[in-house]
Design a protein around this motif. Sequence first.
Motif: not given
Lengths: 261, 327
Positions: A158-165
Amino acid sequence: MKIAVCIKAVPETDTRIRIAADGRSIDRTDVKFIISPYDEFALEEAVRLKEAKGGQVIALSLGGDEVPNLLREALARGADEAVHIAAAGIAIDDPLCVGKTLAAALKGLTPDIVFFGKHGVGGDNQQVHAIVAEKLGWPQVTVVTKLEVGDGRLRAEREIEGGVEVVETGLPAVVGAQKGLNEPRYPKLQSIMQAKKKPLATKTFADFGLTAAEVGPEGAGLAVTALRLPPPRQAGRRIAGDPGQQAAELLSALQNEVKVI
Amino acid sequence: MANGVLVFAEQRDGAFKKATYEALSEGHRLAEKLGQPLSAVIIGSGIRHLANEAAHYGATTVYVADVAPLAKYSTDGYVKALTEAIQAAQPSVVLAAATAMGKDLAPRAAARLDIGLASDVVETHIENGALTVTRPVYAGKAFATVAFQRSPAFATLRPNVFPAASPDASRTAEVKPIGATIVDALQARVTDILAAAKGKIELTEASIIVSGGRGIKGPENYYLIQNLADALGGAAGASRAVVDAGWVDHSRQVGQTGKTVSPTLYIACGISGAIQHLAGMSSSKFIVAINKDPEAPIFKIADYGIVGDLFEVVPKLTEQVSAMRQN
Ligand SMILES: Cc1cc2nc3c(=O)[nH]c(=O)nc-3n(C[C@H](O)[C@H](O)[C@H](O)COP(=O)(O)OP(=O)(O)OC[C@H]3O[C@@H](n4cnc5c(N)ncnc54)[C@H](O)[C@@H]3O)c2cc1C
């Protein structure tokens, strides 16, 4: 696998929004409705999952007269069955009421996985799938750009600020699709013809054991008291000259007038 | 009787985010208008030290869920902790930032409490002692004023809209531990976080954005946009045409089906200004358009328009900004 996908009918994205006479909603005259763009990724992922694992895809949509055509489109794009939940009596713009209705509908279907678009374009609430997951007591993964479904489990990015979880969870689960998850296909003529024969049921909230007090305006969490258009932006100043002069003049304006740099 | 404003003070890696300071500051302003106290809730593991910082922004009570199972974000664990804080504080207003975490967490917590949530709020108003909010709909083509029918009123605040106040280091708060019953049986767990390239500023958090459209002609030229963004200390965005062509990642798309942004300065380079693009950026404070077509619709909403070739103008801008920064 039993796979459900919830889609929403929304105004075409190039619609010029006008405010209706009640001052609280949009004027729907001449507005064309489409499947909310993120729901296309949800539908495509549902169909791909069926193609990979076997099973069936059931498309659900809560809304008015604009819905049946779009459900036919979902059937043409690979869903096997569709359920139109009639909007009548439901606070259709209230995420809590919509979430409760869809949760009740899904409960009866007992799917292994439910797909939504990460948000319904227009209302822009980005809430309904999380509310559904909560009301069903299932895990949720929102804003998903990559998905692998294994034996009773899923792994999602899943997309998060500045990266991926990277998230792992068991099934059943609710997934919110983000652009990038897949490339939706266009239905072939043959699928459009076949779609006409696939089952499309119409239900009301009462069919799911819900009452008007729960999902009608009384049950709403929010009330929209006014809707307005933003003040129109005015065209500003044109900066002339050669590229070097244009750059210099813009920078000086940004420094002295805008004060951002 | 519900009383007070409670702010979910989001932290990642033991530090508050910019949007957290904005939410705390707006919470404090609302609390003062209502004549009610501000409290904060901080969730994570090894994050107790942040309670002081929340106090500096005006919180007089800080609920701290500092337990090992909450070391990484999980919807399930965080919802438990947040709802526990809401039940303990009995606030009239709950606020969170509309970040990736806030957008995942808040609707689920609201559903658990069976209350309404207003997402992505850009204005707050107190009328007759009650909160109403304004939020964009149709990606900013219209604005809805929203009242809350249940208590507490719950809203997520769009980042970059509400100003952060200056902290006051003399303020202190009472710290209340919560989350003791959260054991390691969470539904979904984050197993890994893959960071994007280091040092890149997130679009929704940036105060300056430089975006490139189809006018950049190919992925090999996107560096022109990135360089200007870097020189200005901002983030680089794109139109959907550029994303769909596969030139840059979708996380950079600005518009109705991408990110909605409200930076102080938005510089659109080689972007025509389609309605779906404008929906995502027209709430920017200042807009600059660089386009070789004097009739491009983007000029209708630009505060400063440069009719010209971006391949000439953008490098000149980068050069002059860099020179200015060195002096
Ligand atoms: C359902 C749907 C959702 C959409 N969502 C989005 C969205 O979220 N975001 C979005 O951006 N779009 C979205 N769109 C697409 C939108 O309609 C436009 O197609 C898109 O924004 C066009 O991108 P562009 O301005 O980069 O390209 P174009 O419209 O092709 O414009 C390119 C511009 O570059 C200029 N140019 C060319 N060369 C140069 C040069 N050397 N120097 C300076 N200028 C130059 C041209 O004059 C032109 O104005 C959506 C469309 C649909 C149907």
